[in-house]
Scaffold this active site. Sequence first.
Site, PDB file in Angstrom:
ATOM      1  N   HIS A 184      -9.913   8.135   4.093  1.00  0.00           N
ATOM      2  CA  HIS A 184     -10.247   7.333   2.917  1.00  0.00           C
ATOM      3  C   HIS A 184     -11.568   7.851   2.344  1.00  0.00           C
ATOM      4  O   HIS A 184     -12.539   8.042   3.092  1.00  0.00           O
ATOM      5  CB  HIS A 184     -10.386   5.858   3.320  1.00  0.00           C
ATOM      6  CG  HIS A 184     -10.664   4.978   2.140  1.00  0.00           C
ATOM      7  ND1 HIS A 184      -9.711   4.693   1.184  1.00  0.00           N
ATOM      8  CD2 HIS A 184     -11.802   4.362   1.731  1.00  0.00           C
ATOM      9  CE1 HIS A 184     -10.241   3.934   0.246  1.00  0.00           C
ATOM     10  NE2 HIS A 184     -11.510   3.725   0.549  1.00  0.00           N
ATOM     11  N   ARG A 212      10.529  -1.248  -1.059  1.00  0.00           N
ATOM     12  CA  ARG A 212       9.641  -0.495  -0.173  1.00  0.00           C
ATOM     13  C   ARG A 212      10.217  -0.353   1.238  1.00  0.00           C
ATOM     14  O   ARG A 212      10.145   0.710   1.864  1.00  0.00           O
ATOM     15  CB  ARG A 212       8.296  -1.238  -0.124  1.00  0.00           C
ATOM     16  CG  ARG A 212       7.152  -0.459   0.442  1.00  0.00           C
ATOM     17  CD  ARG A 212       5.874  -1.284   0.397  1.00  0.00           C
ATOM     18  NE  ARG A 212       5.397  -1.511  -0.960  1.00  0.00           N
ATOM     19  CZ  ARG A 212       4.714  -0.607  -1.689  1.00  0.00           C
ATOM     20  NH1 ARG A 212       4.427   0.561  -1.179  1.00  0.00           N
ATOM     21  NH2 ARG A 212       4.311  -0.896  -2.908  1.00  0.00           N
ATOM     22  N   GLU A 249      -3.064  -3.561   7.542  1.00  0.00           N
ATOM     23  CA  GLU A 249      -4.020  -3.960   6.512  1.00  0.00           C
ATOM     24  C   GLU A 249      -4.579  -2.707   5.842  1.00  0.00           C
ATOM     25  O   GLU A 249      -5.029  -1.776   6.550  1.00  0.00           O
ATOM     26  CB  GLU A 249      -5.163  -4.759   7.162  1.00  0.00           C
ATOM     27  CG  GLU A 249      -5.877  -5.647   6.183  1.00  0.00           C
ATOM     28  CD  GLU A 249      -7.051  -6.363   6.850  1.00  0.00           C
ATOM     29  OE1 GLU A 249      -8.038  -6.613   6.166  1.00  0.00           O
ATOM     30  OE2 GLU A 249      -6.950  -6.622   8.069  1.00  0.00           O
ATOM     31  N   LEU A 250      -4.558  -2.671   4.521  1.00  0.00           N
ATOM     32  CA  LEU A 250      -4.945  -1.468   3.781  1.00  0.00           C
ATOM     33  C   LEU A 250      -6.383  -1.020   4.084  1.00  0.00           C
ATOM     34  O   LEU A 250      -7.320  -1.812   3.970  1.00  0.00           O
ATOM     35  CB  LEU A 250      -4.787  -1.732   2.271  1.00  0.00           C
ATOM     36  CG  LEU A 250      -5.049  -0.540   1.360  1.00  0.00           C
ATOM     37  CD1 LEU A 250      -3.951   0.498   1.496  1.00  0.00           C
ATOM     38  CD2 LEU A 250      -5.198  -0.999  -0.080  1.00  0.00           C
ATOM     39  N   ASP A 251      -6.546   0.250   4.447  1.00  0.00           N
ATOM     40  CA  ASP A 251      -7.865   0.864   4.681  1.00  0.00           C
ATOM     41  C   ASP A 251      -8.716   0.078   5.681  1.00  0.00           C
ATOM     42  O   ASP A 251      -9.948   0.004   5.529  1.00  0.00           O
ATOM     43  CB  ASP A 251      -8.640   1.006   3.353  1.00  0.00           C
ATOM     44  CG  ASP A 251      -7.914   1.890   2.351  1.00  0.00           C
ATOM     45  OD1 ASP A 251      -7.184   2.790   2.778  1.00  0.00           O
ATOM     46  OD2 ASP A 251      -8.068   1.658   1.138  1.00  0.00           O
ATOM     47  N   GLY A 277      -3.121  18.060  -1.997  1.00  0.00           N
ATOM     48  CA  GLY A 277      -2.946  18.527  -0.621  1.00  0.00           C
ATOM     49  C   GLY A 277      -4.084  19.356  -0.060  1.00  0.00           C
ATOM     50  O   GLY A 277      -3.876  20.161   0.849  1.00  0.00           O
ATOM     51  N   ASN A 302      -5.299   8.074   8.704  1.00  0.00           N
ATOM     52  CA  ASN A 302      -5.494   8.155   7.255  1.00  0.00           C
ATOM     53  C   ASN A 302      -6.925   8.595   6.983  1.00  0.00           C
ATOM     54  O   ASN A 302      -7.816   8.350   7.800  1.00  0.00           O
ATOM     55  CB  ASN A 302      -5.249   6.786   6.608  1.00  0.00           C
ATOM     56  CG  ASN A 302      -5.391   6.838   5.091  1.00  0.00           C
ATOM     57  OD1 ASN A 302      -4.914   7.771   4.449  1.00  0.00           O
ATOM     58  ND2 ASN A 302      -6.065   5.854   4.520  1.00  0.00           N
ATOM     59  N   GLU A 352     -14.557  15.486   3.927  1.00  0.00           N
ATOM     60  CA  GLU A 352     -13.214  15.034   4.335  1.00  0.00           C
ATOM     61  C   GLU A 352     -12.507  16.131   5.117  1.00  0.00           C
ATOM     62  O   GLU A 352     -11.942  15.900   6.185  1.00  0.00           O
ATOM     63  CB  GLU A 352     -12.360  14.680   3.105  1.00  0.00           C
ATOM     64  CG  GLU A 352     -12.812  13.450   2.362  1.00  0.00           C
ATOM     65  CD  GLU A 352     -11.822  13.070   1.256  1.00  0.00           C
ATOM     66  OE1 GLU A 352     -10.617  13.269   1.424  1.00  0.00           O
ATOM     67  OE2 GLU A 352     -12.284  12.565   0.216  1.00  0.00           O
ATOM     68  N   ARG A 407       1.006   5.772  -1.173  1.00  0.00           N
ATOM     69  CA  ARG A 407       1.971   4.703  -0.965  1.00  0.00           C
ATOM     70  C   ARG A 407       1.404   3.734   0.055  1.00  0.00           C
ATOM     71  O   ARG A 407       0.762   4.149   1.029  1.00  0.00           O
ATOM     72  CB  ARG A 407       3.269   5.270  -0.349  1.00  0.00           C
ATOM     73  CG  ARG A 407       3.957   6.315  -1.167  1.00  0.00           C
ATOM     74  CD  ARG A 407       4.958   5.768  -2.118  1.00  0.00           C
ATOM     75  NE  ARG A 407       5.854   4.776  -1.530  1.00  0.00           N
ATOM     76  CZ  ARG A 407       6.484   3.838  -2.238  1.00  0.00           C
ATOM     77  NH1 ARG A 407       6.296   3.765  -3.541  1.00  0.00           N
ATOM     78  NH2 ARG A 407       7.295   2.974  -1.653  1.00  0.00           N
TER      79      ARG A 407
HETATM   80  C1  GRF Z   1      -8.623  12.505  -0.886  1.00  0.00           C
HETATM   81  O1  GRF Z   1      -9.856  12.198  -1.482  1.00  0.00           O
HETATM   82  C2  GRF Z   1      -8.256  11.463   0.134  1.00  0.00           C
HETATM   83  O2  GRF Z   1      -9.355  10.941   0.807  1.00  0.00           O
HETATM   84  C3  GRF Z   1      -7.615  10.398  -0.718  1.00  0.00           C
HETATM   85  O3  GRF Z   1      -6.897  11.088  -1.687  1.00  0.00           O
HETATM   86  C4  GRF Z   1      -7.475  12.383  -1.887  1.00  0.00           C
HETATM   87  C5  GRF Z   1      -6.399  13.382  -1.636  1.00  0.00           C
HETATM   88  O4  GRF Z   1      -6.818  14.704  -1.890  1.00  0.00           O
HETATM   89  N1  GRF Z   1      -6.837   9.492   0.102  1.00  0.00           N
HETATM   90  P1  GRF Z   1      -5.977  15.921  -1.368  1.00  0.00           P
HETATM   91  O5  GRF Z   1      -4.537  15.687  -1.843  1.00  0.00           O
HETATM   92  O6  GRF Z   1      -6.062  15.955   0.121  1.00  0.00           O
HETATM   93  O7  GRF Z   1      -6.577  17.125  -2.002  1.00  0.00           O
END
Ligand code: GRF
Length: 208
Positions: free
Chosen positions: A115, A71, A149-151, A18, A113, A180, A97
């Site tokens: 990535h 799911r 579609e994933l990512d 998190g 999201n 990030e 998920r």
């Molecule tokens: C991050 O690198 C995010 O991009 C990926 O999973 C990781 C999660 O890290 N999808 P955190 O739980 O936010 O520390």
Amino acid sequence: MANSPAKKKVGVLISGRGSNMEALIEASNRPDCPYEITLVFSNIEDAQGLKTAEEAGIKTAFLDHRGHGGRAAYDQKVLAILQEAKLDIVVLAGYMRIVTPEFVSAWKGRMLNIHPALLPSFTGLDTHKRALESGVRWHGCTVHFVTSELDAGPIITQAAVPVYENDTEDSLAKRVLKEEHRIYAEALEDLAADRLILKDNRVFHKKG
Ligand code: GRF
């Protein structure tokens, strides 16, 4: 004095540490931030991020993904939790998920999201390991709208970091993670302030 618009209610979905969620919470503490985080949801009961959210005084919810008969049934229950919370925006932050098309369409244009790679390169898992193995000189992260579609949803923003010859998976992951945290808060703020326009597969930022 003119009333400022109501803050958008954001729900964050996590499965683990998190740290992205934490960066978003921190950004939301600025008085002029256009969003507030009103719910943190996890499919993993002992996710570290749930504890962090509780300590920050944010409402949390947990629903184990196992034992719902598939799911679609699970995602419907999660959807109900999110709808009950009357959220404006849903943010996936390390939510491990794959979500169903029904889930995606309920939040179309309102679900983000992050990535840990420069999409469209390295979709899926183990991105840092694969980046090192491939010999790329630049790696990074991407914030995008979620589609079925994933990512692969429309890209809002990206940040690139150099890959050094002595990098390990960990050192590279650390460099990317710092970016990030920065770009996720910026992108969410842009969405919450209605500064993003989604046209076909492209995202335009309103000037001004
Ligand atoms: C991050 O690198 C995010 O991009 C990926 O999973 C990781 C999660 O890290 N999808 P955190 O739980 O936010 O520390």
